[in-house]
Design a protein around this motif. Structure first.
Motif, PDB file in Angstrom:
ATOM      1  N   HIS A 449       0.851  -1.184   0.000  1.00 47.14           N
ATOM      2  CA  HIS A 449       0.000   0.000   0.000  1.00 47.14           C
ATOM      3  C   HIS A 449       0.885   1.233   0.000  1.00 47.14           C
ATOM      4  CE1 HIS A 449      -3.569  -2.467   0.777  1.00 47.14           C
ATOM      5  NE2 HIS A 449      -2.772  -3.176   1.557  1.00 47.14           N
ATOM      6  N   CYS A 450       0.721   2.057  -1.012  1.00 49.96           N
ATOM      7  CA  CYS A 450       1.562   3.238  -1.166  1.00 49.96           C
ATOM      8  C   CYS A 450       0.700   4.485  -1.015  1.00 49.96           C
ATOM      9  CB  CYS A 450       2.214   3.211  -2.555  1.00 49.96           C
ATOM     10  SG  CYS A 450       2.950   4.790  -3.038  1.00 49.96           S
ATOM     11  N   GLY A 451       1.253   5.463  -0.292  1.00 55.23           N
ATOM     12  CA  GLY A 451       0.520   6.705  -0.049  1.00 55.23           C
ATOM     13  C   GLY A 451       0.114   7.409  -1.322  1.00 55.23           C
ATOM     14  N   SER A 452       0.955   7.329  -2.345  1.00 51.73           N
ATOM     15  CA  SER A 452       0.589   8.044  -3.567  1.00 51.73           C
ATOM     16  C   SER A 452      -0.012   7.146  -4.643  1.00 51.73           C
ATOM     17  CB  SER A 452       1.796   8.818  -4.137  1.00 51.73           C
ATOM     18  OG  SER A 452       2.998   8.261  -3.701  1.00 51.73           O
ATOM     19  N   CYS A 453       0.404   5.867  -4.709  1.00 56.89           N
ATOM     20  CA  CYS A 453      -0.101   5.015  -5.793  1.00 56.89           C
ATOM     21  C   CYS A 453      -1.273   4.147  -5.359  1.00 56.89           C
ATOM     22  CB  CYS A 453       0.988   4.107  -6.338  1.00 56.89           C
ATOM     23  SG  CYS A 453       2.514   4.957  -6.721  1.00 56.89           S
ATOM     24  N   GLY A 454      -1.519   4.071  -4.068  1.00 53.05           N
ATOM     25  CA  GLY A 454      -2.622   3.222  -3.611  1.00 53.05           C
ATOM     26  C   GLY A 454      -2.194   1.764  -3.486  1.00 53.05           C
ATOM     27  N   SER A 493       9.380  -0.440  -0.041  1.00 51.93           N
ATOM     28  CA  SER A 493       9.244   0.665  -0.978  1.00 51.93           C
ATOM     29  C   SER A 493       8.244   0.297  -2.054  1.00 51.93           C
ATOM     30  CB  SER A 493      10.598   1.014  -1.587  1.00 51.93           C
ATOM     31  OG  SER A 493      11.148  -0.130  -2.188  1.00 51.93           O
ATOM     32  N   CYS A 494       7.650   1.312  -2.616  1.00 55.70           N
ATOM     33  CA  CYS A 494       6.586   1.088  -3.603  1.00 55.70           C
ATOM     34  C   CYS A 494       7.196   0.631  -4.930  1.00 55.70           C
ATOM     35  CB  CYS A 494       5.805   2.385  -3.804  1.00 55.70           C
ATOM     36  SG  CYS A 494       4.672   2.313  -5.192  1.00 55.70           S
ATOM     37  N   PRO A 495       6.724  -0.487  -5.480  1.00 52.32           N
ATOM     38  CA  PRO A 495       7.270  -0.981  -6.754  1.00 52.32           C
ATOM     39  C   PRO A 495       7.004  -0.011  -7.895  1.00 52.32           C
ATOM     40  CG  PRO A 495       5.789  -2.608  -5.731  1.00 52.32           C
ATOM     41  CD  PRO A 495       5.657  -1.342  -4.946  1.00 52.32           C
ATOM     42  N   LYS A 496       6.036   0.891  -7.703  1.00 52.12           N
ATOM     43  CA  LYS A 496       5.682   1.788  -8.794  1.00 52.12           C
ATOM     44  C   LYS A 496       6.500   3.076  -8.734  1.00 52.12           C
ATOM     45  CE  LYS A 496       1.064   1.702 -10.815  1.00 52.12           C
ATOM     46  NZ  LYS A 496      -0.335   1.980 -10.460  1.00 52.12           N
ATOM     47  N   CYS A 497       6.462   3.770  -7.579  1.00 50.15           N
ATOM     48  CA  CYS A 497       7.089   5.085  -7.508  1.00 50.15           C
ATOM     49  C   CYS A 497       8.373   5.063  -6.673  1.00 50.15           C
ATOM     50  CB  CYS A 497       6.112   6.110  -6.930  1.00 50.15           C
ATOM     51  SG  CYS A 497       5.758   5.846  -5.184  1.00 50.15           S
ATOM     52  N   GLY A 498       8.651   3.939  -6.048  1.00 50.68           N
ATOM     53  CA  GLY A 498       9.872   3.858  -5.231  1.00 50.68           C
ATOM     54  C   GLY A 498       9.748   4.520  -3.883  1.00 50.68           C
TER      55      GLY A 498
HETATM   56 ZN    ZN Z   1       3.876   4.441  -5.051  1.00 48.20          ZN
END
Ligand code: ZN
Ligand code: ANZ
Length: 894
Positions: A449-454, A493-498
């Motif tokens: 779960h990422c704060g910016s990517c969901g 860490s987020c796989p999308k935005c790091g």
């Molecule tokens: Zn992210």
């Protein structure tokens, strides 16, 4: 002969089996057969119930091996789950250690039963090599929108600060561990959208119903669980004295024909109207607070003080006055929040629950009846029971009086639909599958779960998301889900935005693991994918699945769903096949144990409290009173448990297996009485005696050739030759008959108890026809041994080694050795001829009798003819032994 040492044979042959090379097998050409017993939960010890299901599976598998099939009979472990977690907490070790030790123990015990498990396919669902693919399947579902998060109610323990499984909450709503009153909380949880597949899950039950492939009972349970219900939603406008209430309440009904008989509405406690009103009505709120823990059939209710509803039929002028009256609206826990609209129209005259509710709250008011079995039935009587069937509309139904109720229902819906007050709909009982568990010992959900990517799926290259290791004291320190507090693991860490992100800390319901393990068995070492599609296409579905009736609903339904999803993936709409994972299902019965109790106290007796000095009358040791014997589900508290390894050590695995099968049909309860195994041991000893007697005799020709030759000289047989032929055919006829019935029992009907009894009878025939030609006896014994083999494999291999000393080892590696009916049937029938019977010079009747052999002459011939005539129907009625004895019998040849 020397006493047969069956346990020694087990050891001898198990050793041989495991040392033999797989490559040496003669492969049959009957295709593949995938036979699977439901895999065990590694509790640490094998019980008789396990032994029963694994015996059935192994016997069926060995039968197909002997028929020349390439059999797949794998074994693995349903190794994740709450019991391991709890046991590990209790013992202060970690679940992985506990589980691994149990697997090792159970594997040893399983090997003692002479099973032919293919251990090269072994898997455990808690192994990262396995759950990596469980995670992949989850992500495939996620990609297709079939895995989603939603709020759902959970049992929350406020002391331990943890979510509890239903089994951890006692009947009064308290936590099993902390003793705290359990709260209901809403949490975001993962669901699998099984509802997407409900149409094919229902429709394909038809396929499974063909040729009794699945037990009727299981099909019914699946159907009820899916619970498709055809009916309508109907709007009841509200007369509310309170502004916040919606203008109408919608209900779902499967019986619109009862609409004239509605006497109240009832809402679930979670209905939005109730929630709204409770905010301003402390009395209502107090009522709601009393509901948790009430039994679901409770008839308590709360009448909403400022609300009344109107029957939508009230707007029609022909509607009877009674139906036009406004209706009370209740909050009632018997209405389920998440079924239909969470609201019902109460029809006391025609629904059982509504009737009971009405009697509780309006005992002095009449119940309105609007339909009956026939038109002229009185409708004013105070009914004690509702009339729940369809029928004919009665006088309270206005214009519809006299019409059939089915037709009326459709017409009413049509009418109301035009006024936007009703809509025909289907409702399903099936809910989406909640798979989130706030627990440690399960497959981690591969989401961050990422704060910016969901919500972000873990990329394929990062799989598996490993379950973090814990030490043996993991449970002492923390309460709650240990994953949440393992900061190093959670923070990622987020796989999308790091950017900074957190792992999902839920693990999956273990039913997810078991929904696809049978697919993994066909390709267990595949590193990249759960399994290769081409293997799946050639080896799936499972041909025969064997397991307990307790899995009749959830496990089978979830497996059917995941199988349909994985097998139809990519084919989309064009998929026309009924994708079903288990072609045939056998549900085995339970094993009950012999139980002794004290007749005066009813107390169950421990083994040392029973006096068995006279086994036929067990007594209570302390009082010498006769003990009560019954058969009960095995449990510690009844002192009736039996350890299968003890039984095997004493009697050998083969006798134990044969006994289990012989005592009851596979689907019925088995009343375990170990004393009776001696009967089986005696039978096997007799078979062994026959084997040693005929030894290595070979007929040089097949029985078919042998009986063909006999047939050619049939007309010129001497009496001695004929007697020989008679003994030979007696055995061989029985062998042929038994092959046919035993094959059908093994193959189609799974009547494994009658396999044993048929083989016992054949043993008897062979033993009592010692006059048959030794070569024919030898062939009969050989067929017997090959038919016994699936049940008693070590014993049969021992016999086989006596019969075929250089036949190349195990019977199970010799290709298609199961005996087949050999075409001798016609040859085994004696020739017939017509015999005309005259008595005192008058022709009385003519009958077909067996033709006498050529060497049968004079007195012997008279005996023959009389004997044969007395076997015929005419002879039995027209002649009696006395007449024949008194008169002179003359045989005229030809
Ligand atoms: Zn992210
Ligand atoms: C009035 C009625 C009259 C009903 C009658 C039945 C018999 P199935 O067939 O299982 O779908 N119902 C609807 N929603 C409900 C809920 N949320 N909780 C409890 N019961 C609910 O059952 C449909 C019937 O179950 C519906 O039809 C409704 O009662 C009730 F003579 O409506 B019936």
């Amino acid at each position: 002969s020397a006493k047969l040492d069956l346990p020694a044979l087990d050891r001898k042959w198990r050793e041989k089996w495991s040392s033999e090379q797989d490559g040496a097998d003669k492969k049959g050409d009957a295709g593949s057969k995938y036979i699977l017993p439901m895999f065990p939960y590694p509790s640490g010890y094998l019980h008789l119930g396990h032994l029963r299901v694994y015996t059935i599976a192994d016997v069926v598998a060995r039968f197909h091996t002997l028929q020349g099939s390439n059999v797949i009979l794998p074994m693995g472990w349903d190794a994740f789950g709450l019991p391991a977690e709890n046991a590990a907490i209790e013992r202060g070790i970690n679940p992985a250690t506990w589980t691994k030790a149990n697997i090792a123990k159970m594997k040893e015990q399983l090997d003692l039963m002479n099973g032919s498990w293919d251990w090269s396919r072994e898997l455990a669902t808690c192994d990262p090599d396995f759950y990596k693919h469980t995670q992949k399947i989850f992500l495939q579902l996620y990609e297709k929108g079939l895995a989603y998060q939603d709020e759902a109610e959970v049992n929350y323990d406020p002391v331990d600060k943890t979510v509890l499984a239903n089994e951890q909450v006692d009947a009064n709503g308290f936590s099993w561990r902390s003793g705290a009153k359990v709260e209901k909380r809403k949490l975001k949880q993962w669901f699998l959208r099984i509802s997407e597949f409900r149409d094919s899950l229902l429709k394909d039950l038809e396929v499974l119903g063909r040729d009794n492939a699945w037990p009727e009972r299981v099909l019914t349970m699946q159907k009820n669980w899916l619970g498709k219900s055809t009916g309508a939603t109907i709007k009841f406008p509200l007369l509310a004295f309170n502004q916040t209430v919606n203008a109408a309440i919608e209900v779902f009904t499967s019986r619109p024909d009862t609409l004239f008989g509605v006497q109240y509405l009832a809402l679930a406690s979670t209905h939005p109207v109730v929630t709204d009103l409770a905010a301003q009505d402390p009395e209502l709120q107090a009522f709601l607070d009393t509901l948790p823990g009430l039994p679901p059939d409770s008839k308590v209710g709360y009448m909403l003080p400022h609300v009344r509803a109107i029957n939508p039929l009230a707007y029609h002028e022909e509607t009877p006055e009674a139906t036009k009256k406004s209706l009370p609206v209740y909050v009632a826990p018997y209405v389920i929040g998440d079924y239909g609209e969470g609201a019902v129209m109460g029809v006391p005259g025609h629904d059982v629950r509504d009737h009971a509710f009405w009697k509780t709250h309006h005992s002095d008011e009449p119940v309105r009846v609007v339909l009956a079995a026939s038109e002229d039935e009185s409708t004013t009587a105070m009914l004690n029971e509702p009339y729940i069937d369809h029928g004919v509309m009665t006088e309270h139904s206005g214009l519809f009086k006299g019409k059939s109720s089915k037709e009326t229902g459709d017409m009413l819906i049509g009418m109301l639909e035009a006024a936007d007050l009703a809509k025909p709909v289907d409702k399903w009982r099936l809910r989406d599958w909640l798979i989130s568990r706030q627990r440690y010992w399960g497959t981690p959900i591969p989401i961050v779960h990422c704060g910016s990517c969901g919500t972000v799926p873990v990329p394929d290259s990062d799989l598996p998301v490993l379950l973090p290791e814990v030490d043996d004291h993991w449970a002492e320190k923390k309460t709650g889900n240990p994953l949440e507090s393992l900061t190093d693991w959670v923070e990622t860490s987020c796989p999308k935005c790091g950017g900074h992100a957190r792992r999902d800390t839920d693990t999956m319901d273990t039913f997810v693991d078991s929904s696809w393990y049978y697919m993994r068995f066909i390709d267990p070492h595949n590193k990249d994918a759960p399994f290769a599609m081409d293997k799946a296409r050639s080896l799936l579905p499972v041909d025969i699945y064997i397991g307990g009736i307790e899995h009749a609903i959830l496990h089978l339904l979830y497996s059917r769903f995941i199988y349909k999803f994985l097998m139809s993936a990519g084919e989309g709409e064009s998929a026309v096949d009924a994708y079903e994972p288990f072609k045939r299902l056998i549900t085995q019965g339970m094993v009950h144990g012999k139980t002794y109790s004290d007749p005066s106290t009813g107390r169950f007796l421990k083994p040392d409290e029973v006096d068995l000095s006279d086994p036929s009358t067990p007594r209570v040791a302390s009082t010498e009173e006769q003990a009560v014997v019954s058969y009960e589900k095995m449990s510690k508290s009844k002192y009736n448990g039996v350890d299968p390894t003890d039984v095997i050590a004493q009697h050998g695995a083969d006798a134990t297996r044969a006994h289990m099968l012989f005592q009851a049909p596979v689907s019925e309860i088995l009343y375990w009485d170990g004393d009776k195994i001696v009967g089986i041991t005696r039978w096997l000893s007799r078979v062994h005696e026959l084997v040693t007697k005929v030894g290595r005799i070979s007929s040089g020709s097949t029985p078919l050739e042998y009986f063909q030759q006999a047939s050619q000289k049939f007309d010129s047989m001497s009496a001695e030759e004929f007697a020989q032929w008679d003994a030979d055919t007696a055995i061989w006829r029985d062998v042929q008959k038994t092959i046919a019935s035993v094959t059908a029992s093994y193959d189609k009907v799974y009547a494994l108890n009658t396999v044993v009894s048929d083989l016992m009878i054949l043993t008897n025939t062979i033993a009592t026809n010692g006059g048959a030609h030794p070569a024919i006896q030898a062939e009969a014994v050989s067929a017997l041994v090959r038919m016994v083999a699936p049940i008693a494999p070590a014993f049969a291999d021992e016999c086989w080694s006596i019969l075929k000393p250089d036949g190349g080892g195990s019977i199970f590696r010799g290709g298609a050795l199961f005996p087949v009916v050999d075409g001798t049937e016609a040859l085994l029938q004696p020739r017939k001829q017509t015999c005309a019977v005259q008595i005192n010079g008058k022709l009385r009747f003519a009958a077909e009798i067996a033709k006498p052999p050529a060497g049968c002459q004079g007195e012997m011939l008279r005996h023959w003819v009389v004997g044969e005539l007395l076997k015929t129907d005419e002879g039995k009625t027209r002649l009696s032994c006395e007449t024949l004895a008194a008169k002179k019998v003359i045989v005229v040849k030809g």
